[in-house]
Design a protein around this motif. Structure first.
Motif, PDB file in Angstrom:
ATOM      1  N   PHE A  33       2.345   6.354   3.802  1.00  0.00           N
ATOM      2  CA  PHE A  33       3.519   5.572   4.181  1.00  0.00           C
ATOM      3  C   PHE A  33       3.064   4.258   4.812  1.00  0.00           C
ATOM      4  N   ALA A  34       3.868   3.220   4.600  1.00  0.00           N
ATOM      5  CA  ALA A  34       3.592   1.908   5.180  1.00  0.00           C
ATOM      6  C   ALA A  34       4.793   1.469   6.000  1.00  0.00           C
ATOM      7  N   PRO A  35       4.594   0.541   6.945  1.00  0.00           N
ATOM      8  CA  PRO A  35       5.738  -0.005   7.669  1.00  0.00           C
ATOM      9  C   PRO A  35       6.772  -0.558   6.687  1.00  0.00           C
ATOM     10  N   LYS A  36       8.037  -0.477   7.054  1.00  0.00           N
ATOM     11  CA  LYS A  36       9.140  -0.731   6.136  1.00  0.00           C
ATOM     12  C   LYS A  36       9.068  -2.082   5.423  1.00  0.00           C
ATOM     13  N   ALA A  37       8.727  -3.149   6.128  1.00  0.00           N
ATOM     14  CA  ALA A  37       8.779  -4.493   5.545  1.00  0.00           C
ATOM     15  C   ALA A  37       7.530  -4.871   4.754  1.00  0.00           C
ATOM     16  N   THR A  38       6.648  -3.919   4.528  1.00  0.00           N
ATOM     17  CA  THR A  38       5.458  -4.209   3.730  1.00  0.00           C
ATOM     18  C   THR A  38       5.884  -4.678   2.334  1.00  0.00           C
TER      19      THR A  38
END
Length: 331
Positions: free
Chosen positions: A262-267
């Motif tokens: 998972f990556a931070p939302k705004a990636t």
């Protein structure tokens, strides 16, 4: 500089900022230009390491250096929250699972992060199963025997998990409800499965619910602990002697776990897709597949950001009423 020029400059700066994926001025086209951090939200030596580190080793040849950081605590919530608050530049990734992305947010009255608002899925790496495990001194040989022992010996049993609100905890509470009079079994949350396993082996706790791994199976083989049942529908190829909860007559305890990136939302999409594509290539490697299968896990060779995001959101919707009905919500 007149006011109009300043506004034009600010507008230009804003457009440029949208193209910048991380501090330092590099664009998404240059990603990655420095090492990527993979946060494993559990103590070192647990199943997270056995999943995340092989991925990091294999993908390094495709993306460049990847370093692993173990940040345990609160069943995985501490590490997950740290990644949620990281810059959305592709340089901080979370090895999340059903606990960090579903169970903990649903069971917390004030969660430190929102799994949908703060994260975006990248790729599901593996599916896994849990196991009911006891100390060899406990006079039980199967899951029905554990339930019978709990009824006959009230207020004497406890079980360890990697934390409150984890999938392990959910299965444990479901077992307590399923066992009727065994409602007084005490839950003991740890900062990860490694310390829980150590305490089980030393006799500090009599039972635990753990993610199946090659290490766990080996401890079972040499008699340092006893695996009673696994939560998968079929017996594991690496441990065919251990029955399933379905065979034990407790199909409601079936549970399929998973771990993924998972990556931070705004990636940016470009970066997420690049990580996903590199991971897909890595997961096609028979050697990496065997690494996971030898530990009782099944590699996912056909994941994607879209598929994984849908899976996580579907599980949130499915388990929300279950968590509420069981009263697992905590402060």
């Amino acid at each position: 500089m007149n006011p109009l020029s300043r506004r034009e400059l600010l507008a230009t700066a804003t457009r440029l900022a949208a193209l910048v994926a991380w501090p330092g001025g590099a664009s998404a086209d240059d990603y990655p230009s420095r090492p990527i951090r993979l946060v494993i939200p559990y103590a070192a030596g647990a199943s997270g390491d056995q999943i995340g580190r092989p991925w990091a080793d294999r993908v390094a040849s495709l993306l460049g250096p990847i370093y692993v950081e173990n940040i345990g605590g609160a069943g995985g919530a501490v590490g997950a929250a740290m990644v949620a608050q990281s810059a959305p530049d592709g340089y901080s990734l979370l090895l999340g699972n059903g606990s960090t992305q579903v169970m903990i947010p649903l069971s917390s009255a004030r969660p430190a992060y929102d799994p949908v608002r703060d994260f975006r899925a990248v790729y599901r790496l593996i599916t896994s199963t849990l196991a009911f495990v006891v100390h060899p001194s406990l006079p039980v040989r199967d899951l029905q025997g554990l339930a019978a022992y709990a009824k006959a010996n009230p207020s004497t049993l406890s079980y360890g998990t990697p934390g409150v609100g984890t999938g392990n905890h959910l299965v444990g509470e479901m077992f307590k409800r399923r066992s009727g009079n065994a409602l007084d079994i005490v839950h003991v949350p740890y900062r990860g499965m490694a310390p829980a396993t150590n305490d089980l082996i030393s006799g500090q706790i009599p039972a635990m619910i753990a993610v199946v791994s090659s290490h766990l199976v080996q401890l079972h083989r040499v008699g340092k602990l006893r695996m009673l049942a696994v939560t998968s529908q079929k017996r594991l190829s690496g441990a065919p002697d251990i029955p399933t909860v379905f065979e034990a007559g407790m199909p409601d305890l079936g549970y399929a776990g998973w771990f993924g990136l998972f990556a931070p939302k705004a990636t940016p999409d470009e970066i997420v897709n690049r990580i996903s594509a590199a991971t897909r290539t890595a997961m096609a490697d028979p050697a990496l597949q065997e690494t996971y299968r030898s530990q009782g896990m099944e590699p996912d060779v056909d994941s994607s950001p879209e598929k994984f995001q849908q899976l996580a959101e579907d599980e949130l919707a499915r388990l929300a009423p279950v968590i509420k009905s069981m009263g697992l919500t905590r402060e």
